[in-house]
Design an enzyme around this catalytic site. Structure first.
Site, PDB file in Angstrom:
ATOM      1  N   SER A 107     -11.002  -0.196   3.704  1.00  0.00           N
ATOM      2  CA  SER A 107     -10.273  -0.503   5.305  1.00  0.00           C
ATOM      3  C   SER A 107      -9.806   0.793   5.434  1.00  0.00           C
ATOM      4  O   SER A 107      -8.968   1.348   4.651  1.00  0.00           O
ATOM      5  CB  SER A 107      -9.450  -1.689   4.893  1.00  0.00           C
ATOM      6  OG  SER A 107      -9.914  -3.027   4.845  1.00  0.00           O
ATOM      7  N   ARG A 109       0.863  -1.168  -0.026  1.00  0.00           N
ATOM      8  CA  ARG A 109      -0.055  -0.010   0.147  1.00  0.00           C
ATOM      9  C   ARG A 109       0.954   1.306   0.092  1.00  0.00           C
ATOM     10  O   ARG A 109       0.462   2.356   0.743  1.00  0.00           O
ATOM     11  CB  ARG A 109      -0.878  -0.012   1.233  1.00  0.00           C
ATOM     12  CG  ARG A 109      -1.932  -1.238   1.097  1.00  0.00           C
ATOM     13  CD  ARG A 109      -2.981  -1.191  -0.086  1.00  0.00           C
ATOM     14  NE  ARG A 109      -3.803  -2.178  -0.049  1.00  0.00           N
ATOM     15  CZ  ARG A 109      -3.453  -3.341  -0.411  1.00  0.00           C
ATOM     16  NH1 ARG A 109      -2.271  -3.598  -1.303  1.00  0.00           N
ATOM     17  NH2 ARG A 109      -4.342  -4.572  -0.372  1.00  0.00           N
ATOM     18  N   GLU A 140      -4.357   3.616   6.082  1.00  0.00           N
ATOM     19  CA  GLU A 140      -4.598   3.437   4.518  1.00  0.00           C
ATOM     20  C   GLU A 140      -4.930   4.303   3.896  1.00  0.00           C
ATOM     21  O   GLU A 140      -4.502   5.181   2.860  1.00  0.00           O
ATOM     22  CB  GLU A 140      -5.156   2.029   4.298  1.00  0.00           C
ATOM     23  CG  GLU A 140      -4.932   1.808   2.849  1.00  0.00           C
ATOM     24  CD  GLU A 140      -5.523   0.273   2.555  1.00  0.00           C
ATOM     25  OE1 GLU A 140      -5.549  -0.473   3.222  1.00  0.00           O
ATOM     26  OE2 GLU A 140      -6.055   0.308   1.169  1.00  0.00           O
TER      27      GLU A 140
HETATM   28  C1  LIG Z   1     -15.859  -0.441  -0.918  1.00  0.00           C
HETATM   29  C2  LIG Z   1     -14.192  -0.170  -1.004  1.00  0.00           C
HETATM   30  C3  LIG Z   1     -13.399  -1.223  -1.212  1.00  0.00           C
HETATM   31  C4  LIG Z   1     -11.921  -1.122  -1.334  1.00  0.00           C
HETATM   32  N1  LIG Z   1     -11.237  -2.269  -1.381  1.00  0.00           N
HETATM   33  C5  LIG Z   1      -9.892  -2.021  -1.676  1.00  0.00           C
HETATM   34  C6  LIG Z   1      -9.080  -3.097  -1.934  1.00  0.00           C
HETATM   35  O1  LIG Z   1      -9.524  -4.282  -1.761  1.00  0.00           O
HETATM   36  N2  LIG Z   1      -7.683  -2.988  -2.049  1.00  0.00           N
HETATM   37  C7  LIG Z   1      -7.051  -1.627  -2.024  1.00  0.00           C
HETATM   38  O2  LIG Z   1      -5.971  -1.672  -2.138  1.00  0.00           O
HETATM   39  N3  LIG Z   1      -7.874  -0.592  -1.829  1.00  0.00           N
HETATM   40  C8  LIG Z   1      -9.382  -0.575  -1.708  1.00  0.00           C
HETATM   41  N4  LIG Z   1      -9.823   0.196  -1.344  1.00  0.00           N
HETATM   42  C9  LIG Z   1      -9.531   1.616  -1.487  1.00  0.00           C
HETATM   43  C10 LIG Z   1      -9.424   2.557  -2.759  1.00  0.00           C
HETATM   44  O3  LIG Z   1     -10.250   1.904  -3.473  1.00  0.00           O
HETATM   45  C11 LIG Z   1      -8.094   2.336  -3.433  1.00  0.00           C
HETATM   46  O4  LIG Z   1      -7.176   3.026  -2.681  1.00  0.00           O
HETATM   47  C12 LIG Z   1      -8.149   3.146  -4.728  1.00  0.00           C
HETATM   48  O5  LIG Z   1      -6.974   2.679  -5.686  1.00  0.00           O
HETATM   49  C13 LIG Z   1      -8.149   4.564  -4.519  1.00  0.00           C
HETATM   50  O6  LIG Z   1      -8.375   5.251  -6.067  1.00  0.00           O
HETATM   51  P1  LIG Z   1      -9.120   6.679  -6.242  1.00  0.00           P
HETATM   52  O7  LIG Z   1      -8.856   6.884  -7.618  1.00  0.00           O
HETATM   53  O8  LIG Z   1     -10.455   6.601  -5.507  1.00  0.00           O
HETATM   54  O9  LIG Z   1      -8.074   7.394  -5.200  1.00  0.00           O
HETATM   55  P2  LIG Z   1      -8.478   8.750  -4.393  1.00  0.00           P
HETATM   56  O10 LIG Z   1      -9.333   8.366  -3.205  1.00  0.00           O
HETATM   57  O11 LIG Z   1      -9.309   9.750  -5.232  1.00  0.00           O
HETATM   58  O12 LIG Z   1      -7.239   9.443  -3.954  1.00  0.00           O
HETATM   59  C14 LIG Z   1      -6.460   8.677  -3.033  1.00  0.00           C
HETATM   60  C15 LIG Z   1      -4.975   9.388  -3.014  1.00  0.00           C
HETATM   61  O13 LIG Z   1      -4.326   8.820  -4.260  1.00  0.00           O
HETATM   62  C16 LIG Z   1      -3.905  10.470  -4.982  1.00  0.00           C
HETATM   63  N5  LIG Z   1      -4.083  10.201  -6.140  1.00  0.00           N
HETATM   64  C17 LIG Z   1      -5.288   9.977  -7.129  1.00  0.00           C
HETATM   65  N6  LIG Z   1      -4.847   9.890  -8.427  1.00  0.00           N
HETATM   66  C18 LIG Z   1      -3.740  10.310  -8.427  1.00  0.00           C
HETATM   67  C19 LIG Z   1      -2.784  10.777  -9.675  1.00  0.00           C
HETATM   68  N7  LIG Z   1      -3.303  10.435 -10.877  1.00  0.00           N
HETATM   69  N8  LIG Z   1      -1.777  11.215  -9.500  1.00  0.00           N
HETATM   70  C20 LIG Z   1      -1.103  11.211  -8.144  1.00  0.00           C
HETATM   71  N9  LIG Z   1      -1.949  11.259  -6.997  1.00  0.00           N
HETATM   72  C21 LIG Z   1      -3.091  10.620  -7.241  1.00  0.00           C
HETATM   73  C22 LIG Z   1      -4.810  11.397  -4.237  1.00  0.00           C
HETATM   74  O14 LIG Z   1      -4.285  12.582  -4.274  1.00  0.00           O
HETATM   75  C23 LIG Z   1      -4.905  10.880  -2.776  1.00  0.00           C
HETATM   76  O15 LIG Z   1      -3.968  11.055  -2.124  1.00  0.00           O
HETATM   77  C24 LIG Z   1     -11.637   0.356  -1.280  1.00  0.00           C
HETATM   78  C25 LIG Z   1     -12.328   1.433  -1.166  1.00  0.00           C
HETATM   79  C26 LIG Z   1     -13.734   1.267  -0.987  1.00  0.00           C
HETATM   80  C27 LIG Z   1     -14.621   2.328  -0.929  1.00  0.00           C
END
Ligand SMILES: Cc1cc2nc3c(=O)[nH]c(=O)nc-3n(C[C@H](O)[C@H](O)[C@H](O)COP(=O)(O)OP(=O)(O)OC[C@H]3O[C@@H](n4cnc5c(N)ncnc54)[C@H](O)[C@@H]3O)c2cc1C
Length: 324
Positions: free
Chosen positions: A224, A174, A314
């Site tokens: 999580s 992570r 996380e």
């Molecule tokens: C129901 C649910 C289940 C989940 N299950 C998992 C799982 O099984 N495994 C797991 O690893 N995660 C899980 N997650 C967490 C989440 O989905 C992941 O961390 C996902 O990869 C975040 O992507 P996002 O685009 O939504 O990022 P965001 O939430 O929009 O941003 C998260 C971070 O990433 C940065 N960021 C986003 N895009 C960029 C970019 N292009 N360049 C630089 N920085 C950037 C943002 O600034 C921020 O700091 C889950 C979340 C939910 C709601």
């Protein structure tokens, strides 16, 4: 022409559905627009933050006194890298380049449809490719970095394009270099092997079914909340306090320590910890970031007292003090 909006409610952009207003908000759909948005922020002296699907964010009730840039730069392209050998002993590989605003599930579907193996277990992880690379997202023994070759970025200090190869991305559980520096992830390239379409689709579909039990449709959460603990990183004294049966795949799930600390089913205001999973904090409707933060802090402290370990979030905290 970019459309900047004022006082945009960030709860509309997070899966937790919590977060006060952003002073300014803009959606971008090309690299040119991204640069324009960053230049705007710099001219206005505003801090800025790029977000994807908002699925890993806890945003303060006060919001963000800066510019939120929502990344919708999407697209997937493929190139055949190596054909199979004449004897058919080696499977052909394909290079797949993906723009960072692409929804991760769209990429998984695309790869499954094309019979390209290596992303199928990421089915159901919400958010974008950029967010997944940022946090090295993973599930069911697979991570986004497993078959990643390179990442194209924009250095926000000088607005130059810079490339990172997999081994310079500092991928860990992570985590990646992108959590520690000033780059916007623009695109990632993967090398994927050909496999059977039906078996890949079945694997993804089985995972989606399992995930729907833990995360029922419509659940308001950021996934999580705390990171699991990597056993290899834990001092012996700490490990001696943790029952060995709690260790799964070399990690101590934060959820099992939280459970021991009594977190299951606990609540504060509109925030409830799932009664089936102590690392899952849910907004029941009117939850606030303050309640979420205080509830998480309370149980992180209890875990610290009981097991002498510090749980690290996380989830990214926006405009909130560090939890520890
Ligand atoms: C129901 C649910 C289940 C989940 N299950 C998992 C799982 O099984 N495994 C797991 O690893 N995660 C899980 N997650 C967490 C989440 O989905 C992941 O961390 C996902 O990869 C975040 O992507 P996002 O685009 O939504 O990022 P965001 O939430 O929009 O941003 C998260 C971070 O990433 C940065 N960021 C986003 N895009 C960029 C970019 N292009 N360049 C630089 N920085 C950037 C943002 O600034 C921020 O700091 C889950 C979340 C939910 C709601």
């Amino acid at each position: 022409m970019l459309k900047f909006q004022d006082r945009y409610p960030l709860k509309n952009l997070t899966t937790l559905q919590i977060g006060g207003p952003a002073k300014k908000f803009v959606i971008i759909s090309s690299e040119k627009e991204l640069i324009e948005a960053i230049k705007f922020a710099k001219q206005q002296n505003l801090p800025f933050l790029i977000i994807g699907g908002g699925s890993n964010l806890l945003v303060s009730d006060e919001g963000f006194e800066g510019l939120i840039i929502k990344n919708e730069i999407t697209g997937i392209s493929t190139f055949q890298e190596s054909p199979s050998t004449s004897l058919g002993t080696r499977k052909p590989t394909w290079k797949v380049s993906v723009k960072s605003g692409t929804v991760l599930q769209d990429l998984v579907n695309f790869a499954d449809e094309k019979g390209l193996s290596g992303l199928q277990d990421l089915a159901g992880i919400p958010g974008t490719l950029g967010g997944a690379v940022f946090g090295n997202a993973g599930a069911y023994g697979q991570t986004i970095s497993d078959h990643l070759v390179s990442v194209k970025t924009l250095n926000i200090n000088n607005l130059a394009i810079e490339q990172f190869s997999n081994n310079t991305c500092q991928f860990e559980y992570r985590s990646s270099i992108f959590k520690k520096n000033h780059y916007v992830i623009l695109e990632a390239t993967f090398l994927l092997k050909k496999n059977g379409v039906e078996s890949l689709k079945e694997e993804s579909s089985n995972i989606l079914t399992k995930r729907a039990v833990k995360y029922p449709p419509g659940i308001k959460c950021p996934g999580s909340f705390f990171k699991n603990l990597v056993v290899a990183d834990l001092p012996k004294e700490v490990l001696s306090k943790i029952p060995p049966e709690k260790i799964v795949y070399g990690k101590v799930p934060a959820g099992s320590l939280l459970e021991e600390a009594g977190a299951r089913g606990a609540s504060l205001g509109g925030i409830e910890i799932a009664d089936y999973h102590a690392n899952l904090f849910i907004n029941k409707g009117e939850g606030t970031a303050k309640d979420f933060y205080n509830l998480a802090k309370k149980y992180a402290l209890k875990v610290k007292e009981k097991f002498v370990v510090t749980l690290e979030p996380e989830v990214q905290l926006i405009n909130l003090p560090p939890l520890n």
